[in-house]
Motif scaffolding. Structure first.
Motif, mmCIF file in Angstrom:
data_model
loop_
_atom_site.group_PDB
_atom_site.id
_atom_site.type_symbol
_atom_site.label_atom_id
_atom_site.label_comp_id
_atom_site.label_asym_id
_atom_site.label_seq_id
_atom_site.Cartn_x
_atom_site.Cartn_y
_atom_site.Cartn_z
ATOM 1 N N UNK A 99 -3.136 -1.468 7.090
ATOM 2 C CA UNK A 99 -3.053 -1.072 5.683
ATOM 3 C C UNK A 99 -2.398 0.292 5.519
ATOM 4 N N UNK A 100 -2.730 1.223 6.434
ATOM 5 C CA UNK A 100 -2.137 2.557 6.337
ATOM 6 C C UNK A 100 -0.621 2.493 6.490
ATOM 7 N N UNK A 101 -0.142 1.573 7.312
ATOM 8 C CA UNK A 101 1.308 1.419 7.481
ATOM 9 C C UNK A 101 1.937 0.902 6.188
ATOM 10 N N UNK A 102 1.269 -0.071 5.526
ATOM 11 C CA UNK A 102 1.794 -0.581 4.253
ATOM 12 C C UNK A 102 1.822 0.519 3.204
ATOM 13 N N UNK A 103 0.743 1.299 3.140
ATOM 14 C CA UNK A 103 0.699 2.374 2.157
ATOM 15 C C UNK A 103 1.704 3.464 2.525
ATOM 16 N N UNK A 104 1.973 3.633 3.825
ATOM 17 C CA UNK A 104 2.981 4.606 4.242
ATOM 18 C C UNK A 104 4.368 4.217 3.742
ATOM 19 N N UNK A 105 4.660 2.915 3.737
ATOM 20 C CA UNK A 105 5.929 2.450 3.178
ATOM 21 C C UNK A 105 6.019 2.844 1.711
ATOM 22 N N UNK A 106 4.909 2.635 0.985
ATOM 23 C CA UNK A 106 4.872 3.010 -0.415
ATOM 24 C C UNK A 106 4.980 4.530 -0.566
#
Length: 440
Positions: free
Chosen positions: A140-147
């Motif tokens: 999830x942190x990786x997805x939010x990092x993209x954002x």
């Protein structure tokens, strides 16, 4: 509306990622305009340092006042309709900037900022848990990092665009230069500055309305929390309230500390630069945003391949403590840090204290994407309310900068950054211990 689960294939998540990515760009652009807006309105409305920080206060206090009401709206309307409503509220706030600028009424600017903050509240309440729940929690942190890359990329662009569209012929103006003018010329200059704000904000309002209409008919699917609810019913029978989750409550405090120091790093660098006489002080927020983009990129690369979310969070907090100590200790006449890090590339250098403030962006970047999945883990049907509580933590962006303003007026702007050290200390505690506490 179609539902999407955490086990959905990648093909089912790309459309939501694109839509949410667009919204995160909006978050970043609107939020980090404050970094340019604060020193701008300090000149236009002739404000003290403490009064100037009320601009950030009115924006971020909306997250406290409106978060829980917006969670009820989210539960009733669903994610897509709630996000559409949020965009319309932001557009309304932007429209109010036109009469506020024409009249130079500070109170009207404050009201407009509160409305914009209210719109962002419902967008954030819906979009962050959406990102957490549409895929595996460990990534999830990786997805939010993209954002975050989109968000902070917009944050880097916002002051630059503000400087071009709003400042224009007034580029390079500072509080000192405007105060040096004769009274009559000063009044004319200030009104001309205020008028330059009108058309860019009207244009932004129109763009937001168009985006809201597009989102309304986009087909954005809902998320399905049925499996998580089933697990919660089996293992969490003592959880009758959202406050029964310690890792969530401590996560709220962590976000309170984080957003406070993030806003201080992004919104006060212009004030600090203006105080030190740095040319182009109103665009200095771009330096902080640049380092946040680097931080998000590192998060995307390192999590979970090299470091866990908790480990990188601990490293970020530790770096924040070191930089906060260096800001008052470094020489305002020295450019050594900037020369070492980027001066050799031909990029404009800045004094060492300003460089340390900018580097706080690197320390802050991973906190938001790391805390959300850690705090929302296992909440099931409490997710919407848990998200609302986490959004209320954004109040740190209202309260802590105001305290910073008071410290700045009392002890000097460089020394004021020492107040961020306890905040980074609590973030470090959450990374090492707080996020693992599942029972009071």
């Amino acid at each position: 509306m179609t539902a999407i689960t955490q086990d959905a294939p990648k093909s089912a998540t790309w459309l939501p990622m694109v839509i949410i990515g667009t919204l995160f760009f909006v978050f970043g652009f609107v939020t980090w305009l404050n970094g340019a807006l604060i020193p701008f309105l300090q000149i236009v409305c002739e404000l003290t340092g403490t009064e100037a920080m009320l601009i950030a206060f009115s924006f971020y206090i909306a997250y406290v006042v409106m978060a829980l009401p917006m969670s009820y709206v989210l539960n009733r309307t669903g994610y897509r309709n709630a996000m559409t409503l949020g965009l319309m509220l932001i557009a309304l706030g932007c429209m109010l900037f036109a009469p506020a600028a024409e009249s130079r009424q500070f109170l009207l600017f404050i009201v407009a900022q509160f409305i914009v903050g209210s719109g962002l509240t419902i967008l954030q309440t819906a979009s962050n848990p959406y990102l957490v729940k549409i895929g595996p929690s460990e990534t999830a942190a990786a997805r939010i990092s993209i954002m975050g890359l989109l968000n902070k990329g917009a944050g880097w662009a916002a002051p630059q665009i503000f400087a071009v569209l709003v400042m224009g012929e007034f580029a390079g103006i500072t509080t000192q230069s405007i105060n040096a003018l004769p009274a009559a010329e000063k009044a004319i200059q200030i009104q001309a500055l205020a008028d330059s704000l009108v058309y860019p904000y009207i244009g932004m309002a129109i763009a937001l309305v168009v985006l809201a209409i597009g989102l309304r008919y986009s087909g954005l699917p809902e998320i399905d929390l049925a499996e998580e609810d089933k697990a919660l019913n089996n293992t969490g029978k003592d959880k009758s309230s959202v406050l029964h989750f310690p890792h969530l409550v401590l996560g709220v405090v962590t976000l309170f500390c984080y957003v406070g120091v993030e806003v201080i790093a992004g919104d006060t660098i212009g004030l600090a630069g203006s105080h030190l006489g740095v040319e182009g002080a109103m665009s200095l927020t771009s330096y902080t945003m640049f380092f946040m983009v680097i931080g998000y990129t590192l998060g995307l690369i390192l999590i979970p391949r090299v470091l866990t979310q908790r480990q990188l969070l601990a490293l970020s907090a530790s770096l924040g403590v070191v930089l906060a100590l260096l800001i008052p200790m470094t020489n305002a006449q020295s450019y050594q840090i900037a020369n070492i890090l980027w001066g050799w590339m031909g990029i404009t250098t800045i004094p060492d204290p300003i460089a340390c403030i900018a580097l706080l962006g690197l320390a802050n970047a991973i906190v938001w994407p790391a805390v959300w999945p850690l705090a929302l883990e296992g909440l099931g049907h409490f997710t919407a309310k848990g998200s609302a509580l986490l959004i209320m933590g954004i109040a740190g962006g209202a309260i802590l900068p105001l305290i910073f303003g008071l410290c700045s007026d009392q002890f000097g702007i460089q020394n004021a950054y020492l107040m961020t050290i306890p905040c980074y200390g609590f973030i470090l505690f959450y990374a090492l211990k707080g996020s693992q506490i599942k029972h009071w």
